[in-house]
Each structure stands twice: as C-alpha cells, then as structure tokens.
Design a protein around this motif. Structure first.
Motif, PDB file in Angstrom:
ATOM      1  N   THR A  57      46.626  24.063  12.454  1.00 16.98           N
ATOM      2  CA  THR A  57      46.871  24.382  11.065  1.00 16.98           C
ATOM      3  C   THR A  57      45.855  25.677  10.596  1.00 16.98           C
ATOM      4  O   THR A  57      46.362  26.722  10.365  1.00 16.98           O
ATOM      5  N   GLU A  58      44.708  25.544  10.379  1.00 14.35           N
ATOM      6  CA  GLU A  58      43.545  26.567  10.111  1.00 14.35           C
ATOM      7  C   GLU A  58      43.823  27.558  11.342  1.00 14.35           C
ATOM      8  O   GLU A  58      43.347  28.978  11.080  1.00 14.35           O
ATOM      9  N   GLY A  59      44.316  27.250  12.528  1.00 11.84           N
ATOM     10  CA  GLY A  59      44.479  28.296  13.568  1.00 11.84           C
ATOM     11  C   GLY A  59      46.073  28.939  13.640  1.00 11.84           C
ATOM     12  O   GLY A  59      46.280  29.871  12.902  1.00 11.84           O
ATOM     13  N   ILE A  60      46.872  28.111  14.469  1.00  8.64           N
ATOM     14  CA  ILE A  60      48.004  28.807  14.694  1.00  8.64           C
ATOM     15  C   ILE A  60      49.024  29.092  13.339  1.00  8.64           C
ATOM     16  O   ILE A  60      49.505  30.185  13.382  1.00  8.64           O
ATOM     17  N   ALA A  61      49.201  27.691  12.543  1.00 10.12           N
ATOM     18  CA  ALA A  61      49.959  27.971  11.369  1.00 10.12           C
ATOM     19  C   ALA A  61      49.226  29.166  10.296  1.00 10.12           C
ATOM     20  O   ALA A  61      50.306  29.777   9.800  1.00 10.12           O
ATOM     21  N   SER A  62      47.957  29.230  10.254  1.00 12.07           N
ATOM     22  CA  SER A  62      47.637  30.081   9.068  1.00 12.07           C
ATOM     23  C   SER A  62      47.445  31.472   9.606  1.00 12.07           C
ATOM     24  O   SER A  62      47.875  32.439   8.544  1.00 12.07           O
ATOM     25  N   VAL A  63      47.041  31.802  10.534  1.00 13.37           N
ATOM     26  CA  VAL A  63      47.093  33.507  11.038  1.00 13.37           C
ATOM     27  C   VAL A  63      47.699  33.671  12.114  1.00 13.37           C
ATOM     28  O   VAL A  63      48.038  34.698  12.731  1.00 13.37           O
ATOM     29  N   GLY A  64      48.322  32.659  12.693  1.00 14.01           N
ATOM     30  CA  GLY A  64      49.285  33.238  14.167  1.00 14.01           C
ATOM     31  C   GLY A  64      48.542  33.051  15.371  1.00 14.01           C
ATOM     32  O   GLY A  64      47.390  32.973  15.194  1.00 14.01           O
ATOM     33  N   THR A  65      49.091  32.962  16.548  1.00  8.67           N
ATOM     34  CA  THR A  65      48.540  32.809  17.678  1.00  8.67           C
ATOM     35  C   THR A  65      47.387  33.729  18.102  1.00  8.67           C
ATOM     36  O   THR A  65      46.161  33.484  18.637  1.00  8.67           O
ATOM     37  N   GLU A  66      47.780  35.159  17.722  1.00 11.77           N
ATOM     38  CA  GLU A  66      46.683  36.216  18.196  1.00 11.77           C
ATOM     39  C   GLU A  66      45.354  35.795  17.604  1.00 11.77           C
ATOM     40  O   GLU A  66      44.188  36.211  18.209  1.00 11.77           O
ATOM     41  N   TRP A  67      45.372  35.675  16.304  1.00 12.89           N
ATOM     42  CA  TRP A  67      43.967  35.498  15.381  1.00 12.89           C
ATOM     43  C   TRP A  67      43.478  34.157  15.336  1.00 12.89           C
ATOM     44  O   TRP A  67      42.513  33.819  14.922  1.00 12.89           O
ATOM     45  N   ALA A  68      44.115  33.121  16.124  1.00 13.93           N
ATOM     46  CA  ALA A  68      43.870  31.698  15.826  1.00 13.93           C
ATOM     47  C   ALA A  68      42.299  31.375  16.314  1.00 13.93           C
ATOM     48  O   ALA A  68      41.700  30.670  15.806  1.00 13.93           O
ATOM     49  N   PRO A  69      41.862  31.874  17.145  1.00 10.35           N
ATOM     50  CA  PRO A  69      40.524  31.793  17.656  1.00 10.35           C
ATOM     51  C   PRO A  69      39.447  31.917  17.004  1.00 10.35           C
ATOM     52  O   PRO A  69      38.297  31.420  16.864  1.00 10.35           O
ATOM     53  N   LEU A  70      39.730  33.020  16.084  1.00 10.74           N
ATOM     54  CA  LEU A  70      38.781  33.413  15.068  1.00 10.74           C
ATOM     55  C   LEU A  70      38.533  32.455  13.926  1.00 10.74           C
ATOM     56  O   LEU A  70      37.498  32.063  13.506  1.00 10.74           O
ATOM     57  N   THR A  71      39.656  31.894  13.408  1.00 10.30           N
ATOM     58  CA  THR A  71      39.541  31.151  12.434  1.00 10.30           C
ATOM     59  C   THR A  71      39.180  29.538  12.859  1.00 10.30           C
ATOM     60  O   THR A  71      38.496  28.695  12.268  1.00 10.30           O
ATOM     61  N   VAL A  72      39.492  29.278  14.349  1.00 10.69           N
ATOM     62  CA  VAL A  72      39.048  28.226  14.597  1.00 10.69           C
ATOM     63  C   VAL A  72      37.430  28.000  15.059  1.00 10.69           C
ATOM     64  O   VAL A  72      36.815  27.137  14.685  1.00 10.69           O
ATOM     65  N   LEU A  73      37.047  29.262  15.306  1.00  9.63           N
ATOM     66  CA  LEU A  73      35.684  29.469  15.231  1.00  9.63           C
ATOM     67  C   LEU A  73      34.934  29.160  14.040  1.00  9.63           C
ATOM     68  O   LEU A  73      33.801  28.743  13.812  1.00  9.63           O
ATOM     69  N   ALA A  74      35.608  29.779  12.642  1.00 10.64           N
ATOM     70  CA  ALA A  74      34.986  29.775  11.564  1.00 10.64           C
ATOM     71  C   ALA A  74      35.277  28.203  11.205  1.00 10.64           C
ATOM     72  O   ALA A  74      34.276  27.403  10.599  1.00 10.64           O
ATOM     73  N   SER A  75      35.849  27.326  11.309  1.00 15.48           N
ATOM     74  CA  SER A  75      36.274  25.945  11.202  1.00 15.48           C
ATOM     75  C   SER A  75      35.254  25.256  12.122  1.00 15.48           C
ATOM     76  O   SER A  75      34.511  24.149  11.304  1.00 15.48           O
ATOM     77  N   GLY A  76      34.987  25.681  13.239  1.00 13.47           N
ATOM     78  CA  GLY A  76      33.924  24.907  13.958  1.00 13.47           C
ATOM     79  C   GLY A  76      32.690  25.069  13.340  1.00 13.47           C
ATOM     80  O   GLY A  76      31.586  24.186  13.466  1.00 13.47           O
ATOM     81  N   ALA A  77      32.457  26.449  12.710  1.00 10.58           N
ATOM     82  CA  ALA A  77      31.184  26.543  12.275  1.00 10.58           C
ATOM     83  C   ALA A  77      30.873  25.600  10.978  1.00 10.58           C
ATOM     84  O   ALA A  77      29.598  25.302  10.609  1.00 10.58           O
ATOM     85  N   ILE A  78      31.977  25.133  10.201  1.00  7.09           N
ATOM     86  CA  ILE A  78      31.849  24.392   9.173  1.00  7.09           C
ATOM     87  C   ILE A  78      31.576  23.057   9.781  1.00  7.09           C
ATOM     88  O   ILE A  78      30.634  22.222   9.065  1.00  7.09           O
ATOM     89  N   LEU A  79      31.948  22.341  10.586  1.00  7.48           N
ATOM     90  CA  LEU A  79      31.618  21.192  11.501  1.00  7.48           C
ATOM     91  C   LEU A  79      30.310  21.251  12.039  1.00  7.48           C
ATOM     92  O   LEU A  79      29.645  20.068  11.860  1.00  7.48           O
ATOM     93  N   ALA A  80      29.672  22.395  12.248  1.00  4.96           N
ATOM     94  CA  ALA A  80      28.525  22.374  13.047  1.00  4.96           C
ATOM     95  C   ALA A  80      27.513  22.458  11.986  1.00  4.96           C
ATOM     96  O   ALA A  80      26.401  21.717  12.035  1.00  4.96           O
TER      97      ALA A  80
END
Length: 423
Positions: free
Chosen positions: A341-364
């Motif tokens: 959702t925050e990855g593939i759906a929100s920004v597309g496959t190409e940019w998904a790693p960046l938003t997933v990284l940001a989401s991971g930072a919230i969990l961290a």
C-alpha cells in the motif's frame, strides 16, 4: 541455531506458498492468453534464495527489539513474493517488480534491525500510575466490548460468520475503539499483568479480547487470545529472538502437516491449512502479486487512501484498496501491508523502495520507544499489532489499530526488571 531457524522458515514459507497455489489456485491458476516471460523465471528463482541469505546474515545476531519482530514477518512476506513471482500469469513487468521487492525488503530489514541502536529521551510516568494503568485499560476494554455487543451479537461458528458480517455497522468512534482496544490496549494490559505475575487480571484481558468475536465476527478476534498465549509459551522455552522465528515456523509446519491429513480424508475443505498457511501467511505475499498487477495498469494513489490526503487531493479509488482489488480480480478483499500500500499502490513499483524505507523508519522510531523494556513485555504487548502491520496499510495500523498509541505507552512506561530474571 538462529541462522538455521531463519533458513528453515524461508524454506517453509516457499513450500507453503507453492502448496497454497496448488490447492487454491490463487496465483497458480492460469489466465488465458497470458504467460510469464521466460527471462523473468530464472532471475526470480535466484532472488528468493538470495534474499533469504541476505536476511539471515543481518538477522542472525541482531538483538531483540520490536523492529526485529517486524523484520522476521516482513522477511517471510518478501521471500514469499519473490518465490511466487515465476508462477504468476498476471500481466505486469515481473522483473521490475522483482527488483523493487528485493530492494524494498532489504531496505526495510536494515532499518528495522538498526532500530535496536536508537535511544530516545523518555518522560516516564510515576510508578503508582503505571500500577493502575493496566486495570484502567481493562475497564476501557470492558466498556468498549459491552458497547460493541449492544450493536451486534451473533454467537456463530467461524464457517457461518460471512452470513452476518456484511450487515455489521458500528458508529465510527466505536469502530476505531474496537480496533484500538483489541490490538493495543488489552494486549498491553495483558503484558503488564504477565510481567507482574497477576494471573486473574491476565485471564480477564484475554476473556475481553475473545468477547469481541460475537460482536465483530472476526477470525482475528477469535484467535487473538490464543495467539498471545502461544507467544507466551514460546518465550518460556526459547530465547525471545528465536521465539519470534518459531512463531512463524511452527504454524507453517503444522499447517503443512494438516494439508496431508485433510487431503487424505478427502474433505475438500482445508480448515487448518487454509487458516494458517493461506489466510495468516500466504495472503501477505500474494497481495504483493495482486497489487503489482493492478497498479501496473492503473495510476498510483499518491497516498489518497489516507483520509487526510484524500480530503486535499481527492481520490479515484475506494479508501480501502482491498475493495478495489476485490472488484478487479474476484479474489476477496485484499488489504495488504506497507509493502503493497505505502509502496506499490501509493507511488508505483519504481519508487516503492523509498516509501517502504520511510515506513520502516516510522516503525524503527516506535521500536526505539521500547528499548528500555523487557523482551517478553515488548513481544506480548505488540503480538497483535504486528499481525495488523503485516496485513493492513501502515497508516491504518498506526491509527485504526493503535500502533502509534502503543509506541506512546512504551515510551511512558518506566523501566521494568523481569520478575523471573531479577537483576
């Protein structure tokens, strides 16, 4: 020992997903006229083992933390998707999705594991207040479940819940309260009572969690108390780091064993295998497959599934993306984790790693708020919220299921000394 358990879990995940595909046909069933590119298959078969090796390397000596707990579950999601990719007949760029998933998973695991090194300044509540807090949470839980039962009460078996569930309609405040109380407040109270060896209040917390089942008709509510007891039992017989891995590995193995038994009985209904291997673990990986296919031919949401963003820019999609996927593929409501959702759906496959990284930072960041607390307490208090994090968008887990509130409670809780391991 931990490395062996991690490898065994990755292998069990792949075997389980293959059996899910062969049994239910969700990703293995061919769509006429659509084939996977032969070039994608070899890369995909290399990707899953490579990611498992990478994850094992960084997790084999990682200290326990909430970030570590999340990383074990996300490891299974990513390995599972990388494994089922070559079996896919859905039309999208499989190689690009494969690389994106690998990078997203790697970024997520790295940031979650390093969260154990973070230390935050804390504002601690007075010990006298923290003694009363879990009892107050029990009262809140009792009031909430009482209100929910007044709106709906159907004491039916799991097989019959779908006859009534679509008609359930709670007021919005109560709907939020149900999710937060079940996922955060009662598990937090349970963990407090376990640390203080208060048996009767611990049982009361579990009973209140179970009482949500006839109100919500959710399998999640029915099994949540048993899941906490399972985690409690695991940590008594193994180190917390290994207990987290076993919380995935043992159910997968039980489900696979049940498949052989249920197939031999020719029931045609795979209750144990379907519940554990498909619904509990399989769907989390399969959702990445379905989201990749859908958003390959549809514009990304740009986070418009989040209410605040939706109010600013509007949205062509249903706020619950799972509803959109259900309409498109007739596979049921596919809510999914931040990877989808925050990855593939929100920004597309190409940019998904960046938003997933940001989401991971919230969990961290949330993980760092619990850095001063005992491993068992963190494991039990987050046991239900983690299941939400791997099944729904991060924004939903933080707000509707109370993960953000759990982080705050951790931050405010004074340092504890485990009673069975005094220092």
């Amino acid at each position: 020992m931990r490395a062996i358990l991690l490898v065994a879990t990755a292998v069990a995940t792949c075997i389980s997903l293959y059996c899910v595909g062969a049994t239910f046909g969700y990703f293995h069933q061919p769509i006429p006229g659509i084939e996977v590119s032969p070039k994608a298959s070899l890369l995909a078969f290399i990707a899953a083992p490579s990611f498992a090796v990478f994850a094992t390397y960084i997790l084999r000596r990682a200290p326990f933390s909430f970030g570590y707990v999340c990383s074990i579950y996300f490891l299974c999601i990513v390995v599972g998707y990388l494994w089922i990719n070559p079996f896919s007949r859905l039309p999208y760029d499989h190689q690009a999705a494969l690389v994106s998933a690998f990078l997203s998973g790697a970024a997520l695991l790295v940031v979650l594991v390093t969260s154990s090194r973070l230390r935050l300044a804390r504002f601690q509540l007075r010990p006298s207040f923290t003694e009363l807090l879990p009892y107050a949470l029990l009262v809140i839980g009792a009031v909430t479940v009482g209100a929910a039962l007044r709106y709906n009460f159907h004491l039916v078996g799991l097989a019959d819940i779908y006859q009534f569930r679509d008609s359930i309609d709670f007021p919005m405040p109560l709907r939020y309260a149900n999710g937060i109380v079940q996922s955060t407040l009662l598990p937090f109270a349970f963990a407090c009572f376990v640390e203080r060896r208060r048996a009767l209040p611990s049982i009361a917390a579990l009973v209140l969690m179970a009482a949500f089942y006839p109100a919500t008709l959710s399998k999640f509510a029915a099994f949540a108390p048993f899941w906490l007891l399972f985690l409690l039992a695991l940590q008594r017989f193994s180190k917390p780091e290994n207990a987290v891995i076993l919380s995935v590995l043992l159910p997968l193995v039980v489900g696979l064993a049940s498949l052989a038994v249920e197939s031999g009985l020719h029931h045609g209904v795979y209750r144990v295998f379907g519940l554990i291997n498909f619904r509990m673990f399989g769907v989390t990986s399969i959702s990445m497959e379905v989201y990749n296919a859908f958003f390959y031919s549809h514009a990304p949401t740009h986070f418009c599934q989040i209410g605040f963003v939706r109010s600013l820019i509007g949205c062509p999609y249903d706020p619950q993306l799972g509803v959109e996927l259900a309409r498109a593929y007739e596979l049921g409501n596919f809510n999914a984790s931040l990877l989808s959702t925050e990855g593939i759906a929100s920004v597309g496959t190409e940019w998904a790693p960046l938003t997933v990284l940001a989401s991971g930072a919230i969990l961290a960041f949330g993980s760092a708020m619990a850095s001063h607390l005992p491993a068992r307490f963190v494991l039990l208090s987050s046991g239900i919220v983690v299941q939400q994090i791997i099944n729904v968008p991060l924004s939903t887990a933080l707000l509707s299921h109370g993960a953000a509130l759990l982080f705050l409670l951790w931050w405010l809780t004074p340092k504890m000394v485990p009673l069975d391991n005094p220092q």
